[in-house]
Design an enzyme around this catalytic site. Structure first.
Site, PDB file in Angstrom:
ATOM      1  N   ASP A 317       0.855  -1.174   0.000  1.00 32.51           N
ATOM      2  CA  ASP A 317       0.000   0.000   0.000  1.00 32.51           C
ATOM      3  C   ASP A 317       0.893   1.227   0.000  1.00 32.51           C
ATOM      4  OD1 ASP A 317      -2.219   1.561   0.085  1.00 32.51           O
ATOM      5  OD2 ASP A 317      -2.600   1.292   2.229  1.00 32.51           O
ATOM      6  N   THR A 319       0.017   4.536   1.401  1.00 33.32           N
ATOM      7  CA  THR A 319      -0.083   5.252   2.660  1.00 33.32           C
ATOM      8  C   THR A 319       0.324   4.349   3.814  1.00 33.32           C
ATOM      9  OG1 THR A 319      -1.926   6.503   1.743  1.00 33.32           O
ATOM     10  CG2 THR A 319      -1.593   6.627   4.124  1.00 33.32           C
ATOM     11  N   ASP A 554      -2.190  -1.597   6.258  1.00 33.80           N
ATOM     12  CA  ASP A 554      -2.470  -1.161   7.624  1.00 33.80           C
ATOM     13  C   ASP A 554      -3.934  -0.810   7.842  1.00 33.80           C
ATOM     14  OD1 ASP A 554      -2.603   1.107   6.100  1.00 33.80           O
ATOM     15  OD2 ASP A 554      -1.311   2.331   7.383  1.00 33.80           O
TER      16      ASP A 554
END
Length: 825
Positions: A317, A319, A554
């Site tokens: 990912d 971010t 996350d």
């Protein structure tokens, strides 16, 4: 009305109702104490690891220790305590195994507590994070996006609350929950917020048994472990006939007295047992866990260390992985006709009223901390990965939306193009807009009027580029899969030098056909606007092309993909749901820790392969030598010639393993090793160990036949013959070690030199010669031994080179400078 409300039993004489006061304030301290006293607590194990007692039992009462124990008692029966030195292996195997596993257990348990999901519980009117074990029956537990439910319960408050129960039911669609809905532990919040009352805690909770099983620290489903089990099974099949033959030869054919016959039998059987193979494997894994623990990396399933070493695609990912979680409000670009003061007030209201703000909203709240005084919102629409926007309605002050510009705006509009231009610089862009209907309306957002672009600055992690370069050098593809705008994701990827970052793919254009999807995902590297279900499909598409996929994430939108990936890697600051499904949790939130996990996996796999070569070679030559001696004894009865007794004493086979296997294997199992993991562990071990073992066994037997003086030989000649055979065996075994240790580095050369020096000392110092019954003084015998050993050495060397040529393996004598990952060792 009050009689229809659900009741809660507090104690033997007290009953309370789940009235508004209970919902708002939660239980009182006295009520919590009463529940604790009555055992109505969430008392489940924090981690299903073995107790110290179980670890001791598992390491002491093993099949190998049992075999060695029986043979040790037989040697004691003969009265030769010196020959029982191999009995120390029982203590060493058990002691080292116990120490390392207890250390690994303590490391894991400490990390598990740090990485534990902590529910927010209301008590005495105050909300606070508690350990899951501290939750009691009837507690009011708050919920926000990404939170995982730790006990079963009933919803008492809901604001557009949606739960994902895929971990329990396998269904990916989020389910709406309203007040009165039943919820189960193990599910997690997909969007919205709310609170629920705990109705089942501890082992009564639905997911307690599932969680207990899922969190076990175990070796199951490990290619390495299953390979070793196959090797042990193969060894067992070899040991049975060879063992029976040598027992018959020593006790019935050799004509020796009972004591020497039993000693020879034990000497033949002891080296057949691969006493250190399982031990070295356990130590290598345990040390890996401890090393990674020092880097704040929680390994929730042991095969993950091994599995990540086999990964050839990492899906990351943007971010929180390539960029830092924190953001900063960089600019507000007001649309034509919009009022900046109204825009700032609307942003401040949205930020202050969000009960569970994400990183973007936190950045807005930090920059605009003053509450504009708009009052409580009249409608709320929490953010979800599916719709890409959130919103709140404030009556006469309007309906306000905050979300993705390329979702809420016409892509052809000037404001949308302006947003794309800003995003192309790697900045995160959100649109503040107003809608013509309440945000909770089924047809929301309706007609959208842009008010401003909210520009947020994301800092790229300083170690992100180095990490990407490491994976590129290791032939591991990195694919950036993000829910953000594709142009913005591409800008970040390009700035880090990721190949294909300048050609990002908008996931809204991805094909539905699985084959076409696999083709697209396989060729591109950067993807934006990816929905959670698409992340999952992309992982599956890569796996369908034979890739081993690791997924990092996350957020709650990463859960499905993490669950389906071969290896799921969650950030410690991520949602509890992501941490619960991941095999590896990076508690320090550093993507740069991944290379060290890869390095540990490669160290474990590569080094255990080396060690397995040594142990299996020893077993093969021990079984073959026993078989040849046993067959000669059986044939002597038919063809009337003198049978051969076993050439070695138990002490001989003990010292033969000291410097060819024991100490070197221990050091090699813990050494740095950055060779890429490959499948076919068993076949590679077999094709070196079996021919090497055969050469060693045959050469040793031939040497012994040539120097054996017959049944009338003196005791001195018998010792000289056995010593000669031992010299041949040790020469070839040392060369097998030299081959297994390749490619050479300075410390490996020192190790080989030290092993050779060890045997020089044993054979030359008078005390050790006498203690170990060694006599190399017969020049003729020693010459034969060295000649047989030299022939064996040449054959082992030829086997190594020819095997590499036949199987397309690149053989090297010395290591290249880049063979080590700095810091891993």
């Amino acid at each position: 009305m009050a009689s229809d409300e659900p009741t809660v039993t507090v104690g033997p004489s007290e009953t309370i109702t789940t009235d508004p006061e209970h919902v708002v304030n939660g239980l009182t301290t006295e009520q919590v104490a009463e529940r604790v006293a009555s055992g109505e607590t969430n008392d489940v194990p924090d981690r299903a690891s073995r107790s110290v007692k179980d670890i001791v039992r598992a390491n002491v009462f093993t099949r190998i220790n049992a075999i060695l124990g029986v043979l040790f008692l037989i040697v004691l029966f003969t009265g030769s305590i010196i020959d029982g030195m191999f009995g120390l292996l029982i203590i060493a195997n058990s002691g080292i195994g116990i120490i390392q596993e207890v250390r690994a257990k303590r490391t894991l348990d400490k990390l598990a507590i740090v990485g534990q999901a902590k529910p927010v519980v209301r008590r005495d009117g105050i909300s606070a994070e508690l350990s899951p074990r501290e939750v009691v029956l009837d507690d009011i537990i708050e919920l926000g996006p990404g939170d995982q439910l730790v006990v079963d319960g009933v919803v008492v408050d809901a604001a557009a609350l949606e739960l994902d129960e895929s971990l329990l039911t396998g269904e990916a669609d989020a389910i709406d929950k309203t007040a009165g809905s039943t919820v189960m532990s193990g599910s997690f919040v997909a969007s919205g917020s709310g609170a629920y009352r705990a109705t089942k805690v501890g082992r009564d909770a639905y997911a307690a048994r599932l969680a207990d099983e899922a969190s076990k620290f175990t070796l199951v489903h490990s290619e390495l472990n299953s390979g070793i089990n196959k090797i042990l099974k193969f060894i067992t099949y070899l040991m049975i006939p060879a063992g029976l033959l040598i027992i018959y030869n020593q006790l019935f054919s050799s004509g020796e007295a009972l004591g020497p016959a039993l000693s020879g039998m034990v000497a033949a059987l002891v080296p057949m047992v691969p006493e250190g193979l399982v031990l070295m494997t356990s130590i290598a894994f345990a040390v890996g866990v401890i090393r990674l623990g020092r880097r704040q990396c929680l390994v929730q399933e042991l095969p993950a260390i091994e599995g990540l070493a086999r990964v050839d695609v990492v899906c990351a990912d943007k971010t929180g992985t390539l960029t830092e979680n924190g953001m900063r409000l960089a600019d507000i670009v007001v649309a034509d006709g919009a009022d900046l003061d109204v825009v700032r007030a609307a942003l401040a209201a949205l930020a202050s009223d969000d009960p569970r703000p994400n990183a973007s909203v936190l950045a807005i709240a930090e920059a605009l901390p003053n509450d504009p005084g708009w009052g409580e919102s009249t409608a709320v629409a929490p953010f979800s990965s599916a719709k890409k926007w959130s919103g709140q309605s404030y009556g006469r002050r309007g309906n306000w939306l905050l979300g993705a510009p390329d979702v809420l705006l016409d892509p052809a509009s000037d404001f949308a193009r302006q947003a794309e231009d800003i995003g192309s610089k790697g900045l995160r862009v959100l649109l503040l807009a107003s809608g013509d209907r309440p945000v909770d309306d089924p047809d929301a957002p309706g007609t959208v009027t842009p008010q401003a672009l909210v520009v947020l600055e994301q800092r790229i992690r300083p170690d992100a580029q180095e990490t990407l370069e490491y994976f590129a050098g290791q032939k591991v593809e990195v694919k950036v899969i993000s829910g953000d705008n594709a142009v913005s994701v591409g800008a970040v990827a390009s700035s880090l030098g990721l190949p294909g970052g300048d050609a990002p793919v908008d996931a809204r254009t991805l094909p539905q056909d699985p084959d076409a999807l696999a083709e697209t995902v396989g060729s591109a590297t950067t993807f934006g606007r990816v929905r959670p279900d698409q992340k999952r499909a992309m992982v599956g598409a890569l796996q369908s092309r034979g890739h081993t996929v690791a997924m990092t994430g996350d957020g709650v939108n990463d859960v499905l993909a993490l669950k389906d990936a071969d290896i799921g890697v969650a950030m410690g600051a991520g949602s509890p749901a992501t941490r619960s499904v991941a095999q590896i949790v990076l508690l320090d939130n550093k993507f740069a820790t991944l290379p060290y996990v890869v390095g540990e996996g490669r160290r474990v796999i590569g080094n255990i392969e080396r060690v397995s070569n040594l142990f299996l070679t020893k077993t093969v030559y021990s079984v073959l030598l026993a078989f040849l001696i046993g067959v000669s004894g059986a044939l002597s009865q038919v063809f009337d010639f003198e049978p051969l007794p076993y050439p070695f004493l138990p002490r001989h086979v003990t010292i033969a393993a000291w410097f060819t296997i024991g100490i070197p294997a221990f050091l090699l199992s813990l050494a740095p090793n950055n060779e890429r993991a490959r499948s076919g562990f068993v076949s590679r071990v077999m094709r070196l160990a079996i021919p090497s073992g055969v050469v060693t066994g045959v050469a040793t037997f031939v040497c012994y036949v040539l120097v054996y003086g017959g049944p009338d030989q003196t005791e001195e000649q018998k010792i000289q013959a056995g010593t000669s055979a031992l010299i041949t065996l040790i020469m070839i075994a040392l060369w097998v070690l030299a081959v297994v240790a390749r490619p050479y580095q300075w410390w490996k050369i020192v190790l080989l030199g030290g092993s050779l020096l060890g045997y020089v000392v044993l054979f030359s110092v008078p005390f050790t010669r006498e203690f170990f019954a060694l006599d190399p003084s017969n020049a003729a015998y020693s010459a034969i031994a060295v000649t047989c050993g030299a022939i064996g050495v040449v054959l082992v060397e030829v086997i190594w080179w020819v095997s590499g040529r036949l199987h397309g393996e690149h053989r090297r004598l010395f290591a290249a400078p880049d063979d080590l990952l700095p810091g891993v060792h």
